[in-house]
Design an enzyme around this catalytic site. Structure first.
Site, mmCIF file in Angstrom:
data_model
loop_
_atom_site.group_PDB
_atom_site.id
_atom_site.type_symbol
_atom_site.label_atom_id
_atom_site.label_comp_id
_atom_site.label_asym_id
_atom_site.label_seq_id
_atom_site.Cartn_x
_atom_site.Cartn_y
_atom_site.Cartn_z
ATOM 1 N N TYR A 269 -8.365 -10.567 -15.343
ATOM 2 C CA TYR A 269 -7.759 -9.453 -16.075
ATOM 3 C C TYR A 269 -8.271 -9.416 -17.513
ATOM 4 O O TYR A 269 -8.209 -10.411 -18.231
ATOM 5 C CB TYR A 269 -6.237 -9.595 -16.046
ATOM 6 C CG TYR A 269 -5.600 -9.114 -14.764
ATOM 7 C CD1 TYR A 269 -6.352 -8.779 -13.648
ATOM 8 C CD2 TYR A 269 -4.226 -8.987 -14.672
ATOM 9 C CE1 TYR A 269 -5.752 -8.321 -12.485
ATOM 10 C CE2 TYR A 269 -3.611 -8.539 -13.506
ATOM 11 C CZ TYR A 269 -4.387 -8.207 -12.415
ATOM 12 O OH TYR A 269 -3.780 -7.760 -11.267
ATOM 13 N N LYS B 16 6.959 -5.042 -3.969
ATOM 14 C CA LYS B 16 5.740 -4.506 -3.346
ATOM 15 C C LYS B 16 4.861 -5.640 -2.856
ATOM 16 O O LYS B 16 4.708 -6.651 -3.545
ATOM 17 C CB LYS B 16 4.967 -3.640 -4.342
ATOM 18 C CG LYS B 16 3.809 -2.878 -3.709
ATOM 19 C CD LYS B 16 3.276 -1.805 -4.642
ATOM 20 C CE LYS B 16 2.373 -2.398 -5.696
ATOM 21 N NZ LYS B 16 1.956 -1.369 -6.692
ATOM 22 N N LYS C 183 0.973 -6.583 -1.275
ATOM 23 C CA LYS C 183 -0.404 -6.185 -1.025
ATOM 24 C C LYS C 183 -0.709 -6.348 0.461
ATOM 25 O O LYS C 183 -0.302 -7.346 1.067
ATOM 26 C CB LYS C 183 -1.363 -7.057 -1.844
ATOM 27 C CG LYS C 183 -1.135 -6.952 -3.346
ATOM 28 C CD LYS C 183 -1.479 -5.576 -3.860
ATOM 29 C CE LYS C 183 -1.373 -5.516 -5.375
ATOM 30 N NZ LYS C 183 -1.838 -4.220 -5.907
ATOM 31 N N ASP D 139 0.829 -1.878 -0.412
ATOM 32 C CA ASP D 139 -0.278 -1.390 -1.245
ATOM 33 C C ASP D 139 -1.596 -1.880 -0.653
ATOM 34 O O ASP D 139 -1.845 -3.078 -0.597
ATOM 35 C CB ASP D 139 -0.096 -1.941 -2.665
ATOM 36 C CG ASP D 139 -1.171 -1.483 -3.627
ATOM 37 O OD1 ASP D 139 -2.119 -0.795 -3.202
ATOM 38 O OD2 ASP D 139 -1.060 -1.818 -4.828
ATOM 39 N N GLU E 73 0.693 2.621 -0.584
ATOM 40 C CA GLU E 73 -0.001 2.919 -1.842
ATOM 41 C C GLU E 73 -1.501 2.766 -1.662
ATOM 42 O O GLU E 73 -1.954 1.840 -0.996
ATOM 43 C CB GLU E 73 0.503 1.941 -2.906
ATOM 44 C CG GLU E 73 -0.152 2.081 -4.259
ATOM 45 C CD GLU E 73 0.542 1.235 -5.327
ATOM 46 O OE1 GLU E 73 1.753 0.936 -5.173
ATOM 47 O OE2 GLU E 73 -0.121 0.865 -6.310
ATOM 48 N N GLU F 152 -3.376 5.125 -9.594
ATOM 49 C CA GLU F 152 -3.885 4.199 -10.611
ATOM 50 C C GLU F 152 -5.391 4.343 -10.800
ATOM 51 O O GLU F 152 -5.911 4.018 -11.858
ATOM 52 C CB GLU F 152 -3.528 2.753 -10.275
ATOM 53 C CG GLU F 152 -4.244 2.186 -9.075
ATOM 54 C CD GLU F 152 -3.879 0.729 -8.806
ATOM 55 O OE1 GLU F 152 -2.889 0.506 -8.080
ATOM 56 O OE2 GLU F 152 -4.559 -0.166 -9.314
ATOM 57 N N ASP G 100 -1.362 6.020 -14.637
ATOM 58 C CA ASP G 100 -1.793 4.781 -15.283
ATOM 59 C C ASP G 100 -2.060 5.140 -16.739
ATOM 60 O O ASP G 100 -2.666 6.174 -17.027
ATOM 61 C CB ASP G 100 -3.054 4.256 -14.601
ATOM 62 C CG ASP G 100 -3.549 2.956 -15.203
ATOM 63 O OD1 ASP G 100 -3.410 1.911 -14.547
ATOM 64 O OD2 ASP G 100 -4.077 2.981 -16.334
ATOM 65 N N HIS H 93 1.815 3.081 -12.212
ATOM 66 C CA HIS H 93 1.115 1.821 -12.019
ATOM 67 C C HIS H 93 1.219 1.032 -13.310
ATOM 68 O O HIS H 93 1.078 1.572 -14.400
ATOM 69 C CB HIS H 93 -0.357 2.092 -11.701
ATOM 70 C CG HIS H 93 -1.202 0.855 -11.693
ATOM 71 N ND1 HIS H 93 -2.177 0.607 -12.643
ATOM 72 C CD2 HIS H 93 -1.220 -0.209 -10.856
ATOM 73 C CE1 HIS H 93 -2.768 -0.549 -12.379
ATOM 74 N NE2 HIS H 93 -2.206 -1.073 -11.308
ATOM 75 N N ALA H 94 1.433 -0.276 -13.170
ATOM 76 C CA ALA H 94 1.399 -1.139 -14.358
ATOM 77 C C ALA H 94 0.931 -2.515 -13.919
ATOM 78 O O ALA H 94 0.350 -2.669 -12.845
ATOM 79 C CB ALA H 94 2.741 -1.173 -15.050
#
Lengths: 446, 446
Positions: free
Chosen positions: A36, A222, A224, A252, A278, A305, A328, A355-356
Site C-alpha cells: 500500500y 465483507k 474477498k 468482493d 462487488e 473503486e 473512491d 470504497h475505502a
C-alpha cells in the site's frame, strides 16, 4: 501600500510505500501482494497562516513513482496561484487541469494522469478547508448550492444530470440538514469492515476477526472471493456461521470474472445470503454489469473503486447496471468530480457506499459521505462506508471508529496529512525503513 | 559446450518532441496546439544479428515525460528475457505486463500505464518481425490461426468473442488470402487524408489542400469540426464545393460535444453529406454513442482512437453504438490487444478504419489493416486508413502513399524505428533543437 496576495510557492511530492505485502493485509483475488502506497503531494503557500494543502493518490506499490511523475507534471499549473482565489473556487484549477489539452491526451480523464489531478485538486480542498477552519464535510455542507453546482463539470453527463437538476437536488437536499448534522455529530456515519475477509487469511483468523467485527458494533462485513470457488464456499460458511443471519455479508471479487463466471459464481454463493457482489468483472464493462445484475438479483451489484470518471458512473446508472455506487476519494479527479457522482447517484436513487481502506482512503471519503447525508441523499439507510483498520496511525488526524460508525471529524481540513515521521520512514527508496531493507537495493518494494 | 541464449540487455527510453504547435498542424477543436511527441522505447539484445525492437506511445507534448516514466516502470519485466522465446510468443510478455497486479492498479488497462505496455509489446513485435525477416503484416498473415488466438487475452470479452469463435474467424479468413496478398502488393491499401482539414487552417489553405488531395488520388478527406458551428458550415461548404459530390467527406469533432450537442451539430452539417461523424463525444460514453448513432443516421458514427481497451470496443459493438471501428496502434496494449479488437469488429461485421497521423501512427497501423484485409475481414470495401503527411521523414522506413493507397511495406519489422538524427535533434529537453530553443528553458515545449 497594499500587501501582495499569498501564493502557492511549492508543490512537494513524495513516493511513500508501506510494506504491507509482508503480512498479506489487503490481499485479494486480483492483488495477491500489495504494498500500500501513496503518491503524496503537499501544497505550500507564503500565507501568514502557514496552512498547507495535502492530497495523494493511493497505489499498491510498483508504479508509485510514475504516479508521482504525473503529479509533478501538473506543478506549473499550480505554482504562483493566488491562494485566496484558489480556495474560493477550487473548480478554477480543476477545470484548468482537466482542460490542459496536451495532458488530456494521456487519458482522457482516466488512469495515472486523472488520478494525479485528483490528488492536486483534493490538496486544494484540504487547504481551503483548513483556511476556513472547518472539516471538509462542513465546508461543503455550509456552501451555497449555486456555488457547489459551479464546482462541477457537466460535460458528458448533461444527458443524465443538468446543472438545473443538480441545483434542484442540492436545494431540496438542505431541508432538515440541521437535524441530520446534530445526529451525525452524535452518532457518526455507519461503517462496514473488510478487515476479516482478506484472501490471505486462514479460516481461524477469518472467524476470529468476523466475531470481533460483530462485537465491535459492525452490522456488515465483507469477504474477498474469486480465486477458488470451493475456498469461497467454505469461507462464506465460516463467516455466516460466526456472524449469524442478521449481519450483512458482502463479497468482493476484485474484477476476477468474465460475465458468465460472475453469474455462475455469485449464484453458487447465494445460499450464504450475500448482500452484494462487488466488482464482479471489469470496471469498464457497463453492459456486463447490467447483465450480471439482472441474473444475480436479489444479490446486489456494487462497483466503483476503479470506475475512472463520472462518465462511466453515468452509464452504469443509465443502464441499471448497479445497486450500490462505490465512490473512491482518490480515483477520480477529486472532490469536484465526486460531487458530480454523488448527484448522479441521487438523481437515479442509488445509494452510495464508498470504497475505502488503502492508504488514507477512509480519512478522505468519510467527508464526502457525511456531506451526502447532510445535503444530498439525506439518509444513511442502506449506506455504509468501508472501513479497514490499516495504516491510520500514519495520519495526523486518523479516522475514529466508534460502535461501527465513523465519528465526524472536527479538525479543519480533509484529514489527508501524513505524519512527518511516516514520510521520513516510508519514503521510497530513501526513507529509513526502505534504506535499511536489503530488497530495496533491487529497486523494488517488497 | 552449448551457447547461452540471446537475452534482452537494454530497454532504452527517449522523450522525443516535435514542435508542431508552431504551424498549427494537427490543430482541432479539443487540441488547439499539440506538440506531436513520442515516448520511444528501443529494446536491445545480445543476439549476434544485432536486431533491435522499436516501439512508442504517441502523445501531444506535455506529459511525454510521464509516459516515458511509465515505460521505465516496465523495464524489469523485460530485461534478461530469452529473445527467441520472447519473439516466439510475444503474448507471454503481454500477459505478464497486463498481469502485474501492482501496476494494474494504475489503470486498470487504461491510460498512461496501458499505453506504456502497448509501446513495449509493439517493440517486441517489431523485434520478432525483424528476426523473422518479414514486415509485421506478413508475419501475422503467415501465422497459424491457433497461435494467433493464443496471443489474445479473452478476459472480459468472452461474452462477445470466445477463443473458439476467434479461431473460426481466422480459419475462414484465410480463404483467398493468397489472391488478396497479390492485390495488396500491387495496389496497396486505401487511405484517406486529414491533411486539408485542420482547424487552424484558413479557407484558402483548406480549399487548396482539399483539391490537392483529390488530385493525389484520395477518395475521402476529413475536416475537423466542433469549435464553432458557423465556421464548420462554411468550411464544409468550401470543401464540398472543391471536392464535388463523389468524394467522401468525413468530419471529426474530437470529443467536443455532449450527446444532445452532437446530434444537433451533426444534423446541421447534414446538407454537406458527411460520411461519418468521428468522436462526437467522450470515448468512454458507449451509451451516448448509441444514442447519437440512432439520431444522426444515415451519417455514420466513428470512434476509437481514444478508446482505451478491448472491453470498451466490445461494448460499443454490443450496443450498436458505431458504424466504424477506429483502432489506434499505440493507445491499447499493442498488437495483442489490437488482434482482439480486429476480431471483435469482424464478429459484429463492422469495418475497421484506423486512426493514424500523429508521430508514426501511420507507419504502425498499416500493418494491422493489411493483416485484417488478408486474414480477417477479407475486404477493403468501405475501409480506409487515415493518412496525414506529418513527420514521416523522421522514420527509417516511412510509409509510402501512392495514388491514395498505402503501399505494403516490404522491409522487415513494424516500421517503428526513428532515424538516429531525429532522436538526436528532438529529444526533450536536451536534443539539439530544444537546447537551442529559448522557451525550453521554461521547462515546457513550445
Amino acid at each position: 501600500m497594499s500587501q501582495a496576495p499569498a501564493r502557492v510557492i511549492a508543490v512537494d511530492t513524495h513516493d511513500i510505500r508501506f510494506p504491507t505485502s509482508r503480512e498479506l493485509d489487503g490481499s485479494d483475488a486480483m492483488n495477491p501482494d500489495p504494498d500500500y502506497s501513496a503518491a503524496y503531494v503537499v501544497l505550500r503557500t507564503d500565507a501568514a497562516d502557514g496552512h498547507e494543502g495535502h492530497g495523494f493518490v493511493f497505489t499498491i506499490g510498483r508504479g508509485n513513482d510514475v504516479q508521482v511523475a504525473a503529479i509533478d507534471a501538473l506543478r506549473d499549473h499550480v505554482l504562483g496561484r493566488d491562494v485566496a482565489q484558489l480556495c474560493a473556487d477550487p473548480g478554477s484549477l480543476f477545470r484548468d487541469l482537466i482542460g490542459d489539452s496536451q495532458l488530456r491526451w494521456l487519458g482522457p480523464e482516466k488512469g495515472v494522469m486523472h488520478m494525479a489531478i485528483g490528488a492536486v485538486v483534493n490538496a486544494v480542498w484540504d487547504l481551503a478547508a483548513r483556511r476556513a477552519g472547518k472539516p471538509l464535510w462542513q465546508l461543503l455542507a455550509d456552501a451555497d448550492p449555486e456555488w457547489l453546482v459551479a464546482q462541477i463539470d457537466f460535460r458528458y453527463i448533461a444527458d443524465a444530470l443538468t446543472p438545473e437538476a443538480a441545483l434542484d437536488l442540492l436545494r431540496r437536499g438542505r431541508a432538515g440538514a440541521g437535524e441530520r448534522r446534530a445526529r451525525l455529530l452524535e452518532r457518526g456515519y455507519p461503517a462496514y469492515t473488510t478487515s476479516p475477509g482478506w484472501l490471505g487469511y486462514d479460516d481461524d483468523k477469518l472467524g476470529r476477526l468476523a466475531a470481533q467485527a460483530v462485537a465491535d458494533g459492525f452490522t456488515q462485513i465483507k469477504l474477498k472471493v474469486g480465486a477458488d470457488l470451493d475456498d469461497d464456499i467454505r469461507r462464506c460458511r465460516v463467516a455466516r456461521a460466526v456472524v449469524g443471519p442478521d449481519i450483512r455479508l458482502a463479497v468482493d471479487a476484485n474484477q476476477r470474472w468474465n460475465v458468465d463466471e460472475a453469474i455462475r459464481w455469485t449464484k453458487a454463493l447465494a445460499e450464504f445470503g450475500p448482500y452484494w457482489i462487488e466488482e464482479p468483472t471489469s470496471p469498464d464493462d457497463v453492459l456486463g454489469h447490467a447483465t450480471i445484475r439482472r441474473a444475480v438479483a436479489p444479490v446486489k451489484v456494487a462497483t466503483g473503486e476503479h470506475v475512472h470518471n463520472r462518465i462511466v458512473f453515468k452509464q452504469l446508472l443509465q443502464a441499471g447496471a448497479l445497486d450500490i455506487v462505490q465512490i473512491d476519494a482518490a480515483r477520480v479527479a477529486g472532490v469536484n468530480e465526486n460531487l458530480a457522482i454523488l448527484l448522479l447517484a441521487a438523481r437515479f436513487g442509488v445509494p452510495v457506499c464508498p470504497h475505502a481502506g488503502g492508504v488514507g482512503l477512509c480519512e478522505l471519503v468519510q467527508h464526502l459521505s457525511m456531506f451526502d447525508y447532510l445535503c444530498v441523499s439525506g439518509t444513511t439507510e442502506d449506506r455504509v462506508i468501508e472501513y479497514v483498520d490499516h495504516l491510520h496511525e500514519h495520519f495526523r488526524t486518523p479516522v475514529v471508529i466508534r460502535d461501527g460508525h465513523y465519528t465526524a471529524p472536527t479538525v479543519p481540513g480533509f484529514s489527508a496529512a501524513l505524519r512527518p515521521e511516516a514520510v521520513e520512514r516510508y519514503t521510497f527508496p530513501g526513507g529509513t525503513y526502505w534504506a535499511a531493507d536489503p530488497d530495496t537495493q533491487k529497486g523494488q518494494a517488497a
